[in-house]
Design an enzyme around this catalytic site. Structure first.
Site, PDB file in Angstrom:
ATOM      1  CD  GLU A  62     -50.902 -25.034  49.156  1.00 53.29           C
ATOM      2  OE1 GLU A  62     -51.696 -25.109  48.826  1.00 53.29           O
ATOM      3  OE2 GLU A  62     -49.979 -25.535  49.518  1.00 53.29           O
TER       4      GLU A  62
ATOM      5  CE1 TYR B 186     -44.386 -30.523  48.857  1.00 56.79           C
ATOM      6  CE2 TYR B 186     -42.321 -31.413  47.527  1.00 56.79           C
ATOM      7  CZ  TYR B 186     -43.207 -30.439  47.633  1.00 56.79           C
ATOM      8  OH  TYR B 186     -43.622 -29.596  46.992  1.00 56.79           O
TER       9      TYR B 186
END
Length: 591
Positions: free
Chosen positions: A82, A201
């Site tokens: 991704e 993240y």
């Protein structure tokens, strides 16, 4: 090496560094990090391609970014990548790599034009009840308590999260949310994974919070990652004279340490079973991809599960040898040992061989999988699956060799390997390809009396067991990953996702390329800035937007969070009336 932002640095071409002539460079592994670093050596350090050698233990390059047509098993992909608009170093790399599809264009050009004509979106981010959309699919369903926990983690210092697990900083409210379902299945987090990595993240991808339910921020290639990214990169390097040496396992890299000055002096390797040794000059460069998430991968077929192996393989053994002699080279045992049983190990490639299953896909996604356009736009996750099963269907054909009229390629994965399935009453790692397909068809809503027939006669499924696929996310502490360029290193660097660079996140193509660029620029003295990690967590507009979506699109006067009330209370909002701050709050839909 220094970090920068802005077009002046991004578009600039550096001068040739002093002393580059006569140097040689050697790479351990031919994954994306090595291919990127070789490209930067040629493009930015202006090293001749003939001076660069890449060693690879397998028969083909690409590392974990593979995609092959096996003459016996069929199409195989171990995973997908991704990508997003703010992969600064990745796009810096591929703007310089010629397309194999479009004359006069770069790989970046191809992806840019493709995204403009077929932007990625997910029409059905998650399923439950055998093919039905999850409740409140557009919402993140975080309780005020869960939002507070998420904000608290983001505000913590990294050093306070050493060796902590995600389930040590969140309670059940958080794990019951759509946010966790979307986040975990998009990035492959497990509850036992590193809280430190989870924090990175959150800060790195805070700008994705508004699109978690539709994945519209993602970018995908035309074909699988090997054909669309690795193959043009390899072909480009070959035209520059780079030497690729396959069937070669690097056993050791010898390093001397004289008063803190570390110098790689020799490479010991095995080539087709024969031992060899390369003596290194102090000016020669060595780039080591330490560790591997796809090391010791095994494959099954429609009738056979993928074998379970315990061999740690060459990438791990090399890192262990080096780290045993110098702890500045990290602690590989933290990543490759004691991996929990409840982890992701199995993925599978399904090739649909007729049109009987395609209507179920179209019913769920609203898209014709043979249209050539994006189908799922990323992972479609099955919330009530015991395995936390998911599937992804990219643009078809996914392989250039595919028959677009007959074949569709689907990728399956399950994040929990220690639980029996819902249709197939076995743990996922014990299943044959047909059984993995049957479990997927069950969750798609295929009638029970058709599942076994379709899984065997309308599809061919190849299981893949990857014992180290979640090793990036093992709980860790400072020093467990070696610095890209260890302190005092004169000619040795570590690259890839088990090397340490600040702020960026592992398990991404961007991290591989960023460590490659930092390594090359540091060891050769390239006078150009490495683009800094996208600073979304420092952008008040992004933070306000994230606050809006974390609370399921509620304005401030409906948000019941003590922390938010303290930061942006009613008095503060009142004082903002008639100012630019009011415009920011209005743009974020908070007032």
């Amino acid at each position: 090496m220094y970090r920068s932002n802005g077009n002046f640095e991004a578009f600039g071409r550096p001068l040739k560094p002093a002393g580059i002539d006569g140097r040689k460079a050697y790479f351990v592994g031919s994954g994306l990090a090595s291919l990127a670093a070789a490209t930067f050596l040629i493009r930015d350090a202006q090293m001749p391609g003939e001076a660069i050698t890449i060693f690879e233990e397998l028969a083909l390059p690409g590392g974990s970014m593979d995609g092959v047509l096996d003459e016996h098993k069929g199409f195989i992909i171990r995973g997908g990548r991704e990508m997003e608009a703010h992969f600064e170093t990745l796009w810096d790399l591929f703007k310089s790599v010629p397309s194999l599809e479009t004359p006069g264009a770069s790989v970046l050009d191809d992806m840019y034009w493709l995204h403009k004509t077929d932007p990625s979106t997910s029409p059905r981010r998650a399923l439950q009840n055998r093919g039905q959309a999850v409740d409140q699919m557009a919402d993140l369903t975080l309780t005020p308590k869960a939002v507070e926990e998420l904000i608290a983690l983001a505000l913590m210092r990294e050093r306070d999260l050493d060796d902590k697990r995600i389930d040590e900083v969140f309670t059940k409210d958080f794990f019951a949310s759509n946010f966790w379902l979307y986040w975990a299945t998009m990035f492959a987090f497990e509850p036992w994974a590193s809280a430190l990595e989870m924090r990175r993240y959150i800060l790195r991808f805070v700008h994705h919070i508004s699109t978690l339910s539709d994945l519209s921020s993602l970018r995908f290639t035309q074909y699988n990652q090997y054909e669309s990214l690795i193959r043009p990169l390899v072909e480009h390097l070959k035209t520059q004279g780079v030497i690729f040496q396959y069937a070669t396992q690097v056993q050791d890299v010898l390093v001397t340490d004289a008063g803190g000055a570390k110098t790689a002096t020799a490479i010991e390797l095995t080539v087709d079973g024969r031992t060899d040794r390369i003596a290194l000059a102090p000016t020669d460069l060595v780039f080591v991809t330490n560790g591997s998430i796809t090391e010791s991968s095994t494959y099954g077929d429609n009738d056979t599960p993928a074998p379970i192996v315990t061999d740690r393989g060459g990438a791990w053994s090399l890192w262990k040898r080096m780290a045993e002699r110098d702890r500045a080279f990290g602690r590989p045992e933290k990543f490759c040992e004691n991996i929990p049983e409840a982890n992701w190990t199995i993925s599978a490639t399904v090739t649909l061989t007729d049109d009987r299953i395609a209507p179920y896909i179209q019913r769920i996604t609203g898209r014709d999988p043979r249209s050539g356009a994006i189908v799922t736009g990323g992972p479609c996750s099955i919330k009530d699956s015991s395995w936390l099963y998911g599937f992804s269907i990219s643009r078809q054909p996914h392989f250039a060799a595919q028959d677009p009229k007959k074949e569709l390629v689907v990728w399956l994965y399950g994040l929990f390997s220690d639980r029996p399935g819902d249709y197939v009453k076995k743990p996922i790692r014990d299943c044959t390809g047909a059984e993995l397909c049957a479990e997927w068809l069950y969750h798609l809503g295929v009638p029970d009396d058709q599942i076994d027939d379709l899984s065997r006669n309308a599809a061919r499924t190849i299981p893949c067991n990857m014992p180290y696929i979640t090793s990036y996310f093992m709980p860790r502490a400072a020093g467990d990953r070696p610095l890209v360029t260890p302190k005092g290193s004169r000619n040795l660097a570590f690259i890839g996702n088990f090397a340490e660079t600040e702020r960026d996140t592992v398990f991404t193509t961007e991290y591989s390329v960023r460590t490659a660029m930092e390594a090359v620029y540091t060891l050769t003295g390239v006078d150009r800035g490495v683009p800094e990690v996208f600073a979304s967590s420092f952008d008040v507009r992004v933070l306000l937007s994230a606050l809006y979506y974390l609370n399921d699109r509620k304005p401030l006067d409906e948000v019941k969070l003590p922390l938010v009330a303290g930061l942006i209370g009613k008095a503060a909002v009142a004082k903002a009336r008639g100012t630019y701050v009011e415009e920011l709050l209005q743009d974020a839909k908070l007032i």
